[in-house]
Design an enzyme around this catalytic site. Structure first.
Site, PDB file in Angstrom:
ATOM      1  N   GLY A 207      18.279  11.773  26.864  1.00  0.00           N
ATOM      2  CA  GLY A 207      17.486  10.991  25.915  1.00  0.00           C
ATOM      3  C   GLY A 207      18.292  10.542  24.707  1.00  0.00           C
ATOM      4  N   ASP A 221      23.124  -1.850  19.378  1.00  0.00           N
ATOM      5  CA  ASP A 221      22.478  -0.809  18.586  1.00  0.00           C
ATOM      6  C   ASP A 221      23.265  -0.555  17.281  1.00  0.00           C
ATOM      7  OD1 ASP A 221      20.621   1.620  18.430  1.00  0.00           O
ATOM      8  OD2 ASP A 221      22.599   2.569  18.361  1.00  0.00           O
ATOM      9  N   LYS A 225      22.167  -1.361  13.341  1.00  0.00           N
ATOM     10  CA  LYS A 225      22.213  -0.339  12.292  1.00  0.00           C
ATOM     11  C   LYS A 225      23.053  -0.821  11.108  1.00  0.00           C
ATOM     12  CE  LYS A 225      21.439   3.627  15.289  1.00  0.00           C
ATOM     13  NZ  LYS A 225      22.053   4.560  16.233  1.00  0.00           N
TER      14      LYS A 225
END
Ligand SMILES: NC(=O)c1ccc[n+]([C@@H]2O[C@H](COP(=O)([O-])OP(=O)(O)OC[C@H]3O[C@@H](n4cnc5c(N)ncnc54)[C@H](OP(=O)(O)O)[C@@H]3O)[C@@H](O)[C@H]2O)c1
Length: 385
Positions: A207, A221, A225
Protein backbone atom coordinates in the site's frame (compact mmCIF):
# COMPACT_ATOMS: atom_id res chain seq x y z
CA UNK A 1 -4.05 2.09 24.24
CA UNK A 2 -2.70 5.31 25.83
CA UNK A 3 -4.52 6.46 28.96
CA UNK A 4 -6.42 9.72 29.05
CA UNK A 5 -4.17 12.72 29.66
CA UNK A 6 -4.92 14.43 32.98
CA UNK A 7 -4.36 17.73 31.13
CA UNK A 8 -6.75 17.19 28.25
CA UNK A 9 -9.34 19.83 27.43
CA UNK A 10 -12.91 18.59 27.11
CA UNK A 11 -14.74 19.97 24.09
CA UNK A 12 -18.23 21.44 24.55
CA UNK A 13 -20.58 18.47 24.89
CA UNK A 14 -23.41 19.58 22.67
CA UNK A 15 -21.69 19.83 19.28
CA UNK A 16 -22.25 17.05 16.76
CA UNK A 17 -19.94 17.12 13.78
CA UNK A 18 -21.12 15.25 10.69
CA UNK A 19 -18.55 13.33 8.66
CA UNK A 20 -18.64 11.90 5.13
CA UNK A 21 -15.78 9.61 4.06
CA UNK A 22 -15.16 9.16 0.32
CA UNK A 23 -12.80 6.32 -0.58
CA UNK A 24 -14.01 4.53 2.56
CA UNK A 25 -13.07 1.07 1.25
CA UNK A 26 -9.48 2.05 0.38
CA UNK A 27 -6.26 1.61 2.38
CA UNK A 28 -6.33 5.05 3.97
CA UNK A 29 -10.13 5.53 4.07
CA UNK A 30 -10.81 2.27 5.90
CA UNK A 31 -8.05 3.08 8.41
CA UNK A 32 -9.57 6.53 8.98
CA UNK A 33 -12.93 4.86 9.67
CA UNK A 34 -11.18 2.70 12.27
CA UNK A 35 -9.78 5.83 13.94
CA UNK A 36 -13.22 7.48 13.94
CA UNK A 37 -14.63 4.33 15.58
CA UNK A 38 -11.97 4.50 18.29
CA UNK A 39 -12.18 8.30 18.77
CA UNK A 40 -12.10 9.18 22.45
CA UNK A 41 -11.34 12.91 22.72
CA UNK A 42 -15.02 13.61 23.37
CA UNK A 43 -15.74 15.68 20.27
CA UNK A 44 -19.02 14.38 18.82
CA UNK A 45 -18.21 12.85 15.41
CA UNK A 46 -21.20 11.38 13.55
CA UNK A 47 -20.48 9.44 10.36
CA UNK A 48 -23.33 10.29 7.97
CA UNK A 49 -22.04 9.13 4.59
CA UNK A 50 -19.51 6.78 3.00
CA UNK A 51 -18.69 6.17 -0.65
CA UNK A 52 -16.27 4.47 -2.98
CA UNK A 53 -16.13 4.44 -6.79
CA UNK A 54 -18.98 1.87 -6.99
CA UNK A 55 -21.47 2.73 -4.28
CA UNK A 56 -22.53 5.21 -1.63
CA UNK A 57 -24.48 5.19 1.59
CA UNK A 58 -26.08 8.19 3.29
CA UNK A 59 -27.65 8.02 6.75
CA UNK A 60 -28.47 11.33 8.47
CA UNK A 61 -29.05 9.52 11.74
CA UNK A 62 -25.51 8.15 11.64
CA UNK A 63 -23.64 4.98 10.64
CA UNK A 64 -21.52 2.85 12.96
CA UNK A 65 -17.98 3.55 11.66
CA UNK A 66 -16.79 -0.01 12.39
CA UNK A 67 -19.51 -1.49 10.14
CA UNK A 68 -19.68 1.27 7.52
CA UNK A 69 -17.15 -0.27 5.15
CA UNK A 70 -18.89 -3.67 5.10
CA UNK A 71 -22.26 -1.98 4.56
CA UNK A 72 -20.78 0.09 1.73
CA UNK A 73 -19.50 -3.02 -0.04
CA UNK A 74 -23.09 -4.34 -0.09
CA UNK A 75 -24.63 -0.98 -1.09
CA UNK A 76 -25.93 0.18 -4.45
CA UNK A 77 -24.48 2.91 -6.68
CA UNK A 78 -25.76 6.35 -5.74
CA UNK A 79 -25.81 8.76 -8.66
CA UNK A 80 -25.55 12.34 -7.50
CA UNK A 81 -23.71 11.51 -4.25
CA UNK A 82 -21.54 14.65 -4.53
CA UNK A 83 -24.61 16.88 -4.82
CA UNK A 84 -26.46 14.97 -2.08
CA UNK A 85 -23.72 15.95 0.40
CA UNK A 86 -24.81 19.59 0.01
CA UNK A 87 -28.12 18.72 1.69
CA UNK A 88 -26.66 17.08 4.78
CA UNK A 89 -26.78 18.90 8.12
CA UNK A 90 -23.90 21.17 9.17
CA UNK A 91 -21.28 21.26 10.44
CA UNK A 92 -20.15 18.73 7.84
CA UNK A 93 -16.62 17.60 7.05
CA UNK A 94 -15.95 15.64 3.85
CA UNK A 95 -12.91 13.37 4.12
CA UNK A 96 -11.71 12.61 0.59
CA UNK A 97 -9.49 9.51 0.74
CA UNK A 98 -9.43 8.94 -3.02
CA UNK A 99 -6.75 9.78 -5.54
CA UNK A 100 -9.45 11.11 -7.85
CA UNK A 101 -9.30 14.34 -9.84
CA UNK A 102 -13.06 13.93 -10.40
CA UNK A 103 -13.73 14.13 -6.65
CA UNK A 104 -11.34 17.08 -6.24
CA UNK A 105 -13.35 18.96 -8.87
CA UNK A 106 -16.27 19.07 -6.38
CA UNK A 107 -14.27 20.92 -3.70
CA UNK A 108 -15.30 24.45 -4.76
CA UNK A 109 -19.01 23.56 -4.51
CA UNK A 110 -18.63 21.88 -1.14
CA UNK A 111 -16.39 24.56 0.32
CA UNK A 112 -18.62 27.38 -0.94
CA UNK A 113 -21.54 25.63 0.81
CA UNK A 114 -19.67 25.76 4.13
CA UNK A 115 -18.47 22.13 4.06
CA UNK A 116 -14.88 21.56 5.21
CA UNK A 117 -12.71 19.16 3.20
CA UNK A 118 -9.94 17.04 4.72
CA UNK A 119 -7.81 15.09 2.28
CA UNK A 120 -4.58 13.29 1.38
CA UNK A 121 -5.65 13.56 -2.31
CA UNK A 122 -3.15 15.74 -4.18
CA UNK A 123 -5.48 16.54 -7.08
CA UNK A 124 -7.18 19.49 -5.33
CA UNK A 125 -4.16 21.25 -3.78
CA UNK A 126 -2.02 20.70 -6.91
CA UNK A 127 -4.83 21.41 -9.39
CA UNK A 128 -4.20 23.65 -12.36
CA UNK A 129 -4.83 27.35 -11.81
CA UNK A 130 -8.60 27.54 -12.63
CA UNK A 131 -9.57 24.85 -10.09
CA UNK A 132 -6.96 26.01 -7.56
CA UNK A 133 -8.35 29.55 -7.75
CA UNK A 134 -11.94 28.29 -7.44
CA UNK A 135 -10.94 26.31 -4.31
CA UNK A 136 -9.27 29.38 -2.78
CA UNK A 137 -12.22 31.63 -3.64
CA UNK A 138 -14.74 29.17 -2.16
CA UNK A 139 -12.80 29.06 1.13
CA UNK A 140 -12.60 32.85 1.26
CA UNK A 141 -16.36 33.14 0.67
CA UNK A 142 -17.61 30.66 3.25
CA UNK A 143 -14.81 30.30 5.79
CA UNK A 144 -14.82 26.52 5.31
CA UNK A 145 -11.31 25.10 4.94
CA UNK A 146 -9.43 22.59 2.81
CA UNK A 147 -7.08 20.75 5.16
CA UNK A 148 -4.44 18.95 3.13
CA UNK A 149 -1.44 18.50 5.45
CA UNK A 150 -0.99 14.82 4.47
CA UNK A 151 -0.67 15.50 0.75
CA UNK A 152 3.09 15.95 1.21
CA UNK A 153 5.07 13.82 3.66
CA UNK A 154 2.03 12.08 5.19
CA UNK A 155 2.21 12.94 8.92
CA UNK A 156 5.49 14.95 8.74
CA UNK A 157 5.30 18.60 9.87
CA UNK A 158 6.08 19.90 6.40
CA UNK A 159 3.33 21.91 4.79
CA UNK A 160 2.21 23.86 7.85
CA UNK A 161 5.84 24.74 8.68
CA UNK A 162 6.31 26.20 5.19
CA UNK A 163 2.98 28.04 5.35
CA UNK A 164 3.93 29.51 8.72
CA UNK A 165 7.34 30.64 7.42
CA UNK A 166 5.73 32.24 4.39
CA UNK A 167 3.11 34.00 6.54
CA UNK A 168 5.92 35.31 8.75
CA UNK A 169 7.70 36.87 5.76
CA UNK A 170 10.43 34.32 5.07
CA UNK A 171 11.89 34.25 1.55
CA UNK A 172 12.96 30.89 0.17
CA UNK A 173 16.16 30.91 -1.87
CA UNK A 174 16.35 27.23 -2.80
CA UNK A 175 15.56 23.77 -1.58
CA UNK A 176 16.08 20.15 -2.44
CA UNK A 177 13.95 17.30 -1.28
CA UNK A 178 12.95 13.68 -1.57
CA UNK A 179 9.17 13.82 -1.70
CA UNK A 180 8.19 10.39 -2.93
CA UNK A 181 8.31 7.83 -0.12
CA UNK A 182 7.50 5.20 -2.72
CA UNK A 183 10.45 6.04 -4.97
CA UNK A 184 12.67 6.33 -1.90
CA UNK A 185 11.64 2.77 -1.01
CA UNK A 186 12.03 1.50 -4.58
CA UNK A 187 15.46 3.06 -5.20
CA UNK A 188 16.70 2.09 -1.75
CA UNK A 189 15.80 -1.58 -2.32
CA UNK A 190 17.13 -1.61 -5.92
CA UNK A 191 20.46 -0.34 -4.57
CA UNK A 192 20.48 -3.23 -2.13
CA UNK A 193 20.35 -5.65 -5.05
CA UNK A 194 16.60 -6.25 -5.59
CA UNK A 195 15.06 -6.15 -9.06
CA UNK A 196 13.08 -2.99 -9.80
CA UNK A 197 9.95 -4.90 -10.87
CA UNK A 198 10.01 -7.03 -7.69
CA UNK A 199 10.36 -3.99 -5.44
CA UNK A 200 7.51 -2.12 -7.13
CA UNK A 201 5.32 -5.24 -6.75
CA UNK A 202 6.21 -5.34 -3.05
CA UNK A 203 5.58 -1.60 -2.54
CA UNK A 204 2.21 -1.95 -4.30
CA UNK A 205 1.23 -4.91 -2.07
CA UNK A 206 2.20 -2.94 1.05
CA UNK A 207 0.00 0.00 0.00
CA UNK A 208 3.03 2.33 -0.37
CA UNK A 209 2.27 3.23 -3.99
CA UNK A 210 -0.49 5.35 -5.42
CA UNK A 211 -3.53 3.29 -6.51
CA UNK A 212 -1.73 2.94 -9.88
CA UNK A 213 2.09 2.87 -9.43
CA UNK A 214 2.52 4.74 -12.73
CA UNK A 215 1.73 7.94 -10.80
CA UNK A 216 4.84 7.34 -8.69
CA UNK A 217 7.15 5.95 -11.38
CA UNK A 218 6.36 8.74 -13.86
CA UNK A 219 7.33 11.36 -11.26
CA UNK A 220 3.79 12.77 -11.35
CA UNK A 221 3.25 12.20 -7.65
CA UNK A 222 6.54 13.94 -6.72
CA UNK A 223 5.84 16.82 -9.14
CA UNK A 224 2.38 17.37 -7.63
CA UNK A 225 3.92 17.42 -4.16
CA UNK A 226 6.47 19.96 -5.35
CA UNK A 227 3.64 22.17 -6.65
CA UNK A 228 1.88 21.92 -3.26
CA UNK A 229 5.10 22.83 -1.40
CA UNK A 230 5.82 25.79 -3.64
CA UNK A 231 2.24 27.04 -3.32
CA UNK A 232 2.61 26.80 0.48
CA UNK A 233 5.57 29.14 0.02
CA UNK A 234 3.46 31.57 -1.99
CA UNK A 235 4.56 30.66 -5.53
CA UNK A 236 2.14 30.79 -8.45
CA UNK A 237 3.02 27.47 -10.06
CA UNK A 238 1.16 24.55 -11.59
CA UNK A 239 1.95 20.97 -12.54
CA UNK A 240 2.90 21.79 -16.15
CA UNK A 241 5.55 24.25 -14.94
CA UNK A 242 7.57 21.50 -13.23
CA UNK A 243 10.39 19.98 -15.27
CA UNK A 244 9.77 16.24 -14.82
CA UNK A 245 12.11 13.37 -15.69
CA UNK A 246 10.35 10.03 -15.04
CA UNK A 247 11.99 7.12 -13.24
CA UNK A 248 10.38 4.80 -15.79
CA UNK A 249 9.57 5.86 -19.35
CA UNK A 250 5.95 6.65 -20.13
CA UNK A 251 5.52 3.93 -22.84
CA UNK A 252 6.25 1.23 -20.30
CA UNK A 253 3.68 2.63 -17.87
CA UNK A 254 0.91 2.93 -20.44
CA UNK A 255 -1.15 0.03 -19.06
CA UNK A 256 -4.31 0.68 -17.03
CA UNK A 257 -4.10 -2.51 -14.97
CA UNK A 258 -1.55 -1.97 -12.12
CA UNK A 259 -0.53 -5.66 -11.90
CA UNK A 260 0.16 -5.87 -15.65
CA UNK A 261 2.00 -2.53 -15.58
CA UNK A 262 4.28 -3.94 -12.86
CA UNK A 263 4.94 -7.09 -14.95
CA UNK A 264 6.16 -4.90 -17.79
CA UNK A 265 8.83 -3.39 -15.55
CA UNK A 266 10.85 -6.60 -15.85
CA UNK A 267 12.06 -5.17 -19.18
CA UNK A 268 14.18 -2.61 -17.32
CA UNK A 269 15.40 -4.68 -14.37
CA UNK A 270 18.81 -5.18 -16.03
CA UNK A 271 19.14 -1.51 -17.00
CA UNK A 272 18.67 -0.56 -13.35
CA UNK A 273 21.12 -3.21 -12.16
CA UNK A 274 23.74 -1.66 -14.48
CA UNK A 275 22.94 1.89 -13.35
CA UNK A 276 23.30 0.90 -9.72
CA UNK A 277 26.64 -0.82 -10.40
CA UNK A 278 28.03 2.32 -12.09
CA UNK A 279 26.83 4.54 -9.25
CA UNK A 280 28.33 2.24 -6.63
CA UNK A 281 31.70 2.23 -8.42
CA UNK A 282 31.63 6.04 -8.20
CA UNK A 283 30.55 6.10 -4.54
CA UNK A 284 27.24 7.59 -5.57
CA UNK A 285 23.58 6.76 -4.93
CA UNK A 286 20.42 7.22 -6.96
CA UNK A 287 17.69 9.37 -5.44
CA UNK A 288 14.52 10.84 -6.92
CA UNK A 289 15.20 14.48 -6.21
CA UNK A 290 12.76 17.41 -6.18
CA UNK A 291 14.47 20.76 -6.34
CA UNK A 292 13.80 24.47 -6.59
CA UNK A 293 16.59 26.90 -7.34
CA UNK A 294 14.61 30.11 -6.90
CA UNK A 295 13.20 29.98 -10.44
CA UNK A 296 13.11 26.42 -11.78
CA UNK A 297 11.19 23.51 -10.22
CA UNK A 298 12.35 20.02 -11.21
CA UNK A 299 11.87 16.36 -10.28
CA UNK A 300 14.28 13.74 -11.62
CA UNK A 301 16.22 10.57 -10.80
CA UNK A 302 19.72 11.80 -10.01
CA UNK A 303 23.00 10.41 -8.69
CA UNK A 304 24.41 12.10 -5.61
CA UNK A 305 27.57 11.42 -3.59
CA UNK A 306 27.09 8.79 -0.87
CA UNK A 307 27.93 11.50 1.68
CA UNK A 308 25.01 13.70 0.55
CA UNK A 309 22.33 14.14 3.25
CA UNK A 310 19.60 12.90 0.91
CA UNK A 311 21.59 9.78 -0.04
CA UNK A 312 21.04 7.78 3.12
CA UNK A 313 17.35 7.99 3.82
CA UNK A 314 15.57 4.96 5.22
CA UNK A 315 13.01 3.29 2.93
CA UNK A 316 9.87 5.44 2.70
CA UNK A 317 11.62 8.50 4.17
CA UNK A 318 10.97 11.98 2.86
CA UNK A 319 13.34 14.88 3.48
CA UNK A 320 13.53 18.59 2.78
CA UNK A 321 16.60 20.83 3.00
CA UNK A 322 15.57 24.45 2.70
CA UNK A 323 17.69 27.58 2.43
CA UNK A 324 15.85 30.81 3.11
CA UNK A 325 16.31 34.31 4.50
CA UNK A 326 15.44 33.04 8.00
CA UNK A 327 17.48 29.84 7.59
CA UNK A 328 20.67 31.38 6.22
CA UNK A 329 23.08 30.20 8.94
CA UNK A 330 22.13 26.58 8.40
CA UNK A 331 19.32 25.16 6.30
CA UNK A 332 16.06 23.90 7.75
CA UNK A 333 15.98 20.10 7.59
CA UNK A 334 12.79 18.10 7.97
CA UNK A 335 12.98 14.35 7.49
CA UNK A 336 11.22 11.15 8.45
CA UNK A 337 8.88 8.47 7.11
CA UNK A 338 6.62 10.24 4.62
CA UNK A 339 4.32 7.51 3.35
CA UNK A 340 2.44 4.50 4.60
CA UNK A 341 -1.16 3.79 5.36
CA UNK A 342 -1.01 4.22 9.15
CA UNK A 343 0.93 7.50 9.04
CA UNK A 344 -1.29 8.96 6.33
CA UNK A 345 -4.48 7.92 8.10
CA UNK A 346 -3.13 9.37 11.37
CA UNK A 347 -2.44 12.70 9.66
CA UNK A 348 -5.85 12.74 7.98
CA UNK A 349 -7.47 12.00 11.32
CA UNK A 350 -5.50 14.83 12.97
CA UNK A 351 -6.75 17.25 10.29
CA UNK A 352 -10.28 15.91 10.79
CA UNK A 353 -10.10 16.44 14.56
CA UNK A 354 -8.72 19.97 14.10
CA UNK A 355 -11.70 20.81 11.88
CA UNK A 356 -14.15 19.14 14.28
CA UNK A 357 -12.79 20.99 17.30
CA UNK A 358 -13.03 24.25 15.43
CA UNK A 359 -16.76 23.61 14.95
CA UNK A 360 -17.24 22.28 18.45
CA UNK A 361 -15.95 25.53 19.93
CA UNK A 362 -17.79 27.65 17.40
CA UNK A 363 -21.07 25.91 18.32
CA UNK A 364 -20.37 26.95 21.88
CA UNK A 365 -19.42 30.51 20.96
CA UNK A 366 -22.78 31.98 22.06
CA UNK A 367 -22.05 30.77 25.58
CA UNK A 368 -18.48 32.08 25.31
CA UNK A 369 -19.70 35.52 24.26
CA UNK A 370 -21.96 35.75 27.30
CA UNK A 371 -19.09 34.72 29.56
CA UNK A 372 -17.22 37.95 30.27
CA UNK A 373 -13.55 38.36 31.09
CA UNK A 374 -14.50 39.54 34.61
CA UNK A 375 -16.57 36.40 35.20
CA UNK A 376 -13.69 34.26 33.93
CA UNK A 377 -11.20 35.99 36.21
CA UNK A 378 -13.56 35.67 39.22
CA UNK A 379 -14.11 31.94 38.53
CA UNK A 380 -10.40 31.33 38.12
CA UNK A 381 -9.55 33.13 41.37
CA UNK A 382 -12.27 31.22 43.22
CA UNK A 383 -10.99 27.90 41.84
CA UNK A 384 -7.41 28.72 42.76
CA UNK A 385 -8.31 29.80 46.32
N1 LIG B 1 -1.12 4.83 0.88
C1 LIG B 1 -0.23 5.76 1.26
O1 LIG B 1 0.85 5.48 1.82
C2 LIG B 1 -0.52 7.20 1.02
C3 LIG B 1 0.39 8.16 1.47
C4 LIG B 1 0.10 9.50 1.28
C5 LIG B 1 -1.05 9.86 0.62
N2 LIG B 1 -1.91 8.90 0.15
C6 LIG B 1 -3.09 9.33 -0.56
O2 LIG B 1 -4.26 8.80 0.06
C7 LIG B 1 -5.27 8.64 -0.94
C8 LIG B 1 -5.82 7.23 -0.84
O3 LIG B 1 -4.80 6.30 -1.06
P1 LIG B 1 -5.06 4.75 -0.81
O4 LIG B 1 -3.72 4.12 -0.76
O5 LIG B 1 -6.00 4.57 0.32
O6 LIG B 1 -5.82 4.36 -2.20
P2 LIG B 1 -6.78 3.09 -2.45
O7 LIG B 1 -6.51 2.00 -1.47
O8 LIG B 1 -6.68 2.78 -3.90
O9 LIG B 1 -8.25 3.64 -2.15
C9 LIG B 1 -8.86 4.58 -2.96
C10 LIG B 1 -10.32 4.67 -2.53
O10 LIG B 1 -10.93 5.70 -3.30
C11 LIG B 1 -12.10 5.19 -3.94
N3 LIG B 1 -12.35 5.93 -5.17
C12 LIG B 1 -11.57 6.03 -6.26
N4 LIG B 1 -12.13 6.82 -7.18
C13 LIG B 1 -13.30 7.25 -6.64
C14 LIG B 1 -14.37 8.06 -7.10
N5 LIG B 1 -14.32 8.66 -8.31
N6 LIG B 1 -15.44 8.26 -6.30
C15 LIG B 1 -15.51 7.68 -5.08
N7 LIG B 1 -14.53 6.89 -4.59
C16 LIG B 1 -13.45 6.67 -5.37
C17 LIG B 1 -11.79 3.72 -4.17
O11 LIG B 1 -12.98 3.01 -4.40
P3 LIG B 1 -12.97 1.59 -5.19
O12 LIG B 1 -12.38 0.61 -4.24
O13 LIG B 1 -14.40 1.38 -5.50
O14 LIG B 1 -12.13 1.82 -6.40
C18 LIG B 1 -11.12 3.39 -2.82
O15 LIG B 1 -12.11 3.23 -1.82
C19 LIG B 1 -4.61 8.97 -2.29
O16 LIG B 1 -4.92 10.28 -2.64
C20 LIG B 1 -3.13 8.84 -1.99
O17 LIG B 1 -2.36 9.69 -2.80
C21 LIG B 1 -1.68 7.59 0.36
Amino acid sequence: MPGKSPFRIEPPARATINIAVIGASGNVGSRVLGLIAAEHSGVGLRLVAVANSRAALIAREGLAPAQACARLLAAAPEAGFAAALLHLPRPLIVVDCTASAQIAAHYPRWLAAGIDVVTPNKFGPSADRPLARAIAAAQATSGALLRDSTTVGAQLPLLQTLRDLHAAGDRVERFEAVLSGTLSYVLGSVQQGEALSAVVREAFALGYTEPHPASDLSGEDAARKLVILLRALGHDIEFGDVERVPLVDAELLDEPDPARAIERLQAIDETWRARVAIAQARHERWIYRASFDGARARVAPERVACAHSLANLAPCENALILHSAYYHVAPLRIAGPGAGIDLTAAGVFADLLAAAWHYAWRADSAAVEEFTVEEFAADEIEAAA
